[in-house]
Design an enzyme around this catalytic site. Structure first.
Site, PDB file in Angstrom:
ATOM      1  N   ASP A  82       0.892  -1.112  -0.043  1.00 36.47           N
ATOM      2  CA  ASP A  82      -0.081   0.048  -0.038  1.00 36.47           C
ATOM      3  C   ASP A  82       0.832   1.087  -0.072  1.00 36.47           C
ATOM      4  O   ASP A  82       1.587   1.487   1.066  1.00 36.47           O
ATOM      5  CB  ASP A  82      -0.823  -0.113   1.272  1.00 36.47           C
ATOM      6  CG  ASP A  82      -1.859   1.267   1.150  1.00 36.47           C
ATOM      7  OD1 ASP A  82      -1.730   1.981   1.955  1.00 36.47           O
ATOM      8  OD2 ASP A  82      -2.887   1.120   0.455  1.00 36.47           O
ATOM      9  N   TYR A  87       3.056  10.005   0.729  1.00 37.97           N
ATOM     10  CA  TYR A  87       4.297   9.547   1.481  1.00 37.97           C
ATOM     11  C   TYR A  87       5.692   9.923   1.065  1.00 37.97           C
ATOM     12  O   TYR A  87       6.597   9.771   1.652  1.00 37.97           O
ATOM     13  CB  TYR A  87       4.122   7.981   1.519  1.00 37.97           C
ATOM     14  CG  TYR A  87       2.910   7.342   2.189  1.00 37.97           C
ATOM     15  CD1 TYR A  87       2.052   7.997   2.978  1.00 37.97           C
ATOM     16  CD2 TYR A  87       2.479   6.185   1.961  1.00 37.97           C
ATOM     17  CE1 TYR A  87       0.635   7.840   3.290  1.00 37.97           C
ATOM     18  CE2 TYR A  87       1.193   5.612   2.264  1.00 37.97           C
ATOM     19  CZ  TYR A  87       0.335   6.732   3.018  1.00 37.97           C
ATOM     20  OH  TYR A  87      -0.877   6.180   3.549  1.00 37.97           O
ATOM     21  N   LYS A 116      -1.958   6.040  -4.440  1.00 40.97           N
ATOM     22  CA  LYS A 116      -3.277   6.982  -4.182  1.00 40.97           C
ATOM     23  C   LYS A 116      -2.969   8.151  -4.567  1.00 40.97           C
ATOM     24  O   LYS A 116      -1.821   8.678  -4.738  1.00 40.97           O
ATOM     25  CB  LYS A 116      -3.368   7.258  -2.674  1.00 40.97           C
ATOM     26  CG  LYS A 116      -3.464   5.834  -1.941  1.00 40.97           C
ATOM     27  CD  LYS A 116      -3.838   6.059  -0.330  1.00 40.97           C
ATOM     28  CE  LYS A 116      -3.634   4.918   0.452  1.00 40.97           C
ATOM     29  NZ  LYS A 116      -2.193   4.347   0.438  1.00 40.97           N
ATOM     30  N   HIS A 149      -7.297   9.669  -2.601  1.00 42.36           N
ATOM     31  CA  HIS A 149      -6.672   9.585  -1.208  1.00 42.36           C
ATOM     32  C   HIS A 149      -7.913  10.113  -0.027  1.00 42.36           C
ATOM     33  O   HIS A 149      -7.868   9.880   0.964  1.00 42.36           O
ATOM     34  CB  HIS A 149      -5.519  10.266  -0.956  1.00 42.36           C
ATOM     35  CG  HIS A 149      -4.463  10.046   0.168  1.00 42.36           C
ATOM     36  ND1 HIS A 149      -3.149   9.767   0.028  1.00 42.36           N
ATOM     37  CD2 HIS A 149      -4.878   9.587   1.546  1.00 42.36           C
ATOM     38  CE1 HIS A 149      -2.745   9.285   1.281  1.00 42.36           C
ATOM     39  NE2 HIS A 149      -3.365   9.135   2.104  1.00 42.36           N
TER      40      HIS A 149
END
Length: 355
Positions: A82, A87, A116, A149
Site C-alpha cells: 500500500d 508518502y 493513491k 486519497h
C-alpha cells in the site's frame, strides 16, 4: 512486465488458510499467499505526518530505509504493498521492486501494488499525470489498484502537498465525482486494474455509486476496536466494496489524548493484552486477526524487520466469537486521523462532518 489488456473485474472476496489476500478479492486469485504492508514514512502514521507536512516538517525515514524494508517484506512473503504519492517514498519502493524482479525472485503478477491520488491533483487534467508519476517511481507498467486519497481537493500550486495561505489550506472547487471519472479512464486505458477511494463516508459513497461507470473496488479507512464504524462496514459489504483498515493499531506513534475520559492506548488496553496472552500472541497480532475475522483487510505499517515478520504471523490462531464481540465492545468512536489540520475540517467535502 506487461500491462493486462483488459482490467479484470472484481469477482469475489476470498480467504485462504495461509494468508488474507486482499489482492485475490480484486483479481480472483485462488492459490497465492499474499501478505500486506503499508508504506508510510518510517513508523509514523498518516495523522502525525499529515500534521508535520502541514507545518512544513517532513519526517521521513533515513535514505535507504524504506527500500530495505520493502526488500525484507518481499523476502518474508509480503505481496500487497500500500503506497501513496503523499508518502514521498515511492522511488525507494520502486527500487526494491526492480531489484527483486531483476534477480528473478518474484514475478510482476505476484505483486499487488496500490498507490493513491493526492488531494492536490483532483482536477481531471491532473489525474493522469499524477498517476504516471507514481507509476514511474514505482517502476511498474501498471498498478493493481489506485485510490483517491480523500474526497477533498486542494489547489495544485506547483505540486505542493499542502498548499496554504495564512496558515490555512487552499481548497479547489473540484467535485470528487469529476476526479473519479478521470480515474475511470485510467482503467479504460489499461494503466490500472481497479480504482477505489479512501476516507469516504457512506453518503459520499452513495453519491459516487449513483453516477459512476466503474464501481469503487475498495474504501480504505481508519478502523480498529476504538473505531469500528459499523454503519460504514455494513454499507461497504452490502455494495461489494472491499474495506481496507489503516491504523489498525490505533496510531501508537502519535501522542495519545490525555483527557479524563480517554481510553488507554490500544496496544496497552488490558482487554487486548489479555486476549493476546491467552493465545500466546502479541497485541498487534490480535488486532490484525480481529480485522481478518471481520472480513476486512488490515495494513499494518512498519520499517522494522522484526515487526514486518511478526505482523504476518497471524494465521495460526483464531479469535472466538466472544473475543471478537469483546473487542468490538471497546468502540468509543475515537478517530486518531482526524484530517482537521490547517482548517481542513471546513472543506465542503470533509468526510467526517457527520460524525
Amino acid at each position: 512486465m506487461k500491462s493486462p489488456a483488459t482490467p479484470p473485474s472484481i469477482t469475489r472476496w476470498v480467504f485462504c488458510q495461509a494468508q488474507l489476500h486482499f489482492a485475490q478479492a480484486l483479481a480472483g486469485w485462488s492459490n497465492h499467499v499474499v501478505k500486506e504492508l503499508s508504506l508510510t514514512p518510517g513508523e509514523e502514521k498518516d495523522a502525525a505526518w499529515l500534521e508535520e507536512t502541514g507545518n512544513e516538517k517532513y519526517k521521513k525515514s533515513p535514505p535507504g530505509a524504506v527500500q530495505e524494508a520493502v526488500e525484507i517484506a518481499l523476502d518474508a512473503g509480503y505481496r500487497h504493498f500500500d503506497c501513496a504519492y503523499f508518502y514521498q517514498n515511492e522511488a525507494e519502493i520502486g527500487a526494491a521492486f526492480q531489484k527483486k524482479l531483476v534477480e528473478g525472485r518474484l514475478k510482476r503478477d505476484e505483486l499487488y501494488v496500490v498507490s493513491k491520488l493526492w488531494n492536490s491533483f483532483h482536477a481531471p487534467q491532473d489525474v493522469k499525470p499524477a498517476f504516471l508519476e507514481s507509476l514511474t517511481m514505482l517502476k511498474m507498467d501498471y498498478l493493481d489498484l489506485y485510490l483517491m486519497h480523500s474526497p477533498m481537493g486542494f489547489l495544485n500550486i506547483n505540486g505542493e502537498l499542502m498548499p496554504q495561505k495564512d496558515g490555512l489550506l487552499l481548497y479547489s472547487d473540484v467535485d470528487y465525482v469529476d476526479t473519479w471519472r478521470a480515474m475511470e479512464k485510467l482503467v479504460d486505458e489499461g494503466l490500472v486494474k481497479s480504482v477505489g477511494v479512501s476516507n469516504f463516508n457512506v453518503s459520499q459513497l452513495e453519491r459516487l455509486l449513483s453516477v459512476c461507470r466503474i464501481k469503487p473496488a475498495a474504501n480504505q479507512v481508519e478502523l480498529h476496536p476504538y473505531l469500528i464504524q459499523p454503519e460504514l462496514v455494513e454499507y461497504c459489504k452490502s455494495k461489494g466494496i472491499v474495506l481496507i483498515a489503516y491504523s489498525p493499531f490505533g496510531c501508537p506513534a502519535r501522542p495519545f489524548p490525555t483527557e479524563k475520559n480517554s481510553p488507554v492506548p490500544l496496544l496497552e488496553n488490558p482487554t487486548v493484552n489479555e486476549i493476546a496472552q491467552k493465545h500466546g500472541k502479541t497485541s498487534t497480532q490480535v488486532l490484525i486477526r480481529f480485522h481478518i475475522q471481520r472480513g476486512i483487510a488490515a495494513i499494518p505499517k512498519s520499517i522494522t524487520p522484526s515487526h514486518i515478520v511478526e505482523n504476518a504471523e497471524v494465521y495460526d490462531f483464531s479469535l472466538t466469537p466472544k473475543e471478537i464481540q469483546t473487542l468490538e465492545g471497546l468502540n468509543c468512536n475515537m478517530r486518531f486521523i482526524k484530517w482537521n489540520v490547517l482548517g481542513m475540517e471546513t472543506h465542503k467535502h470533509f468526510p467526517f462532518s457527520d460524525q
